[in-house]
Scaffold this motif. Structure first.
Motif, PDB file in Angstrom:
ATOM      1  N   ASP A  22       0.833  -1.207   0.000  1.00 27.26           N
ATOM      2  CA  ASP A  22       0.000   0.000   0.000  1.00 27.26           C
ATOM      3  C   ASP A  22       0.869   1.258   0.000  1.00 27.26           C
ATOM      4  O   ASP A  22       0.652   2.176  -0.784  1.00 27.26           O
ATOM      5  CB  ASP A  22      -0.917   0.040   1.225  1.00 27.26           C
ATOM      6  N   GLU A  66     -11.491   4.345   0.429  1.00 26.03           N
ATOM      7  CA  GLU A  66     -10.989   5.030   1.626  1.00 26.03           C
ATOM      8  C   GLU A  66     -10.607   6.485   1.346  1.00 26.03           C
ATOM      9  O   GLU A  66     -10.094   7.169   2.226  1.00 26.03           O
ATOM     10  CB  GLU A  66      -9.793   4.269   2.199  1.00 26.03           C
ATOM     11  N   LEU A  68      -8.205   7.692  -0.438  1.00 27.78           N
ATOM     12  CA  LEU A  68      -6.763   7.950  -0.469  1.00 27.78           C
ATOM     13  C   LEU A  68      -6.322   8.332  -1.872  1.00 27.78           C
ATOM     14  O   LEU A  68      -5.319   9.029  -2.040  1.00 27.78           O
ATOM     15  CB  LEU A  68      -5.984   6.723   0.001  1.00 27.78           C
ATOM     16  N   LYS A  90      -5.815  13.237   1.824  1.00 27.37           N
ATOM     17  CA  LYS A  90      -5.863  12.133   2.799  1.00 27.37           C
ATOM     18  C   LYS A  90      -4.837  11.060   2.430  1.00 27.37           C
ATOM     19  O   LYS A  90      -4.183  10.483   3.299  1.00 27.37           O
ATOM     20  CB  LYS A  90      -7.277  11.542   2.832  1.00 27.37           C
ATOM     21  N   GLY A  91      -4.663  10.793   1.140  1.00 26.96           N
ATOM     22  CA  GLY A  91      -3.667   9.831   0.671  1.00 26.96           C
ATOM     23  C   GLY A  91      -2.255  10.300   0.960  1.00 26.96           C
ATOM     24  O   GLY A  91      -1.379   9.511   1.328  1.00 26.96           O
ATOM     25  N   GLU A  94      -1.663   9.737   4.586  1.00 23.81           N
ATOM     26  CA  GLU A  94      -1.447   8.304   4.817  1.00 23.81           C
ATOM     27  C   GLU A  94      -0.040   7.894   4.394  1.00 23.81           C
ATOM     28  O   GLU A  94       0.612   7.108   5.078  1.00 23.81           O
ATOM     29  CB  GLU A  94      -2.495   7.482   4.052  1.00 23.81           C
TER      30      GLU A  94
END
Length: 129
Positions: A22, A66, A68, A90-91, A94
């Protein structure tokens, strides 16, 4: 045909890479918009030879759910339109958290492998005199 040792090695490697993949995908997508097959090619260029589009697309779908990554359909010179992936804020957050976790794990695993402690006197090394 693979021997038992090779099968176990591949399963172990796959297990270890599950969470790491990921972060690797997010890092590649951060650089520029990419489509699924291009991600597989990029991973292979970095030495990850066992990941196909079939492995990558479910991860990308989850990342999209999600929030991302976002997707954009674009024309292709070689067939149907392609779905390009790009990072959302947001990605990006992360990815930063992944990098922090990776650095922490890498540092500590390397310490274990080199038998180093993070202090001069590790616990259990004290003597009562």
């Amino acid at each position: 045909m693979q021997g038992i040792g090779e099968v176990k090695e591949n399963l172990s490697t796959t297990q270890m890479l599950k969470g790491i993949l990921d972060g690797c995908l997010l890092a590649i997508i951060k650089d520029k918009e990419v489509y699924g097959y291009e991600l597989a090619e990029k991973l292979e260029s970095y030495g990850f030879h066992s990941f196909s589009e079939g492995t990558i697309y479910p991860l990308l779908m989850r990342m999209q759910k999600e929030e991302l990554v976002t997707t954009t359909l674009k024309k292709s010179t070689a067939g149907p339109r392609r779905k390009y992936y790009s990072l959302t804020p947001k990605g990006e957050a992360e990815l930063e958290m992944f990098i922090e976790r990776w650095n922490y794990l890498q540092t500590n695993v390397n310490r274990v492998l080199r038998h180093e402690s993070d202090s001069e006197h590790p616990k259990g090394d004290e003597t009562d005199e």
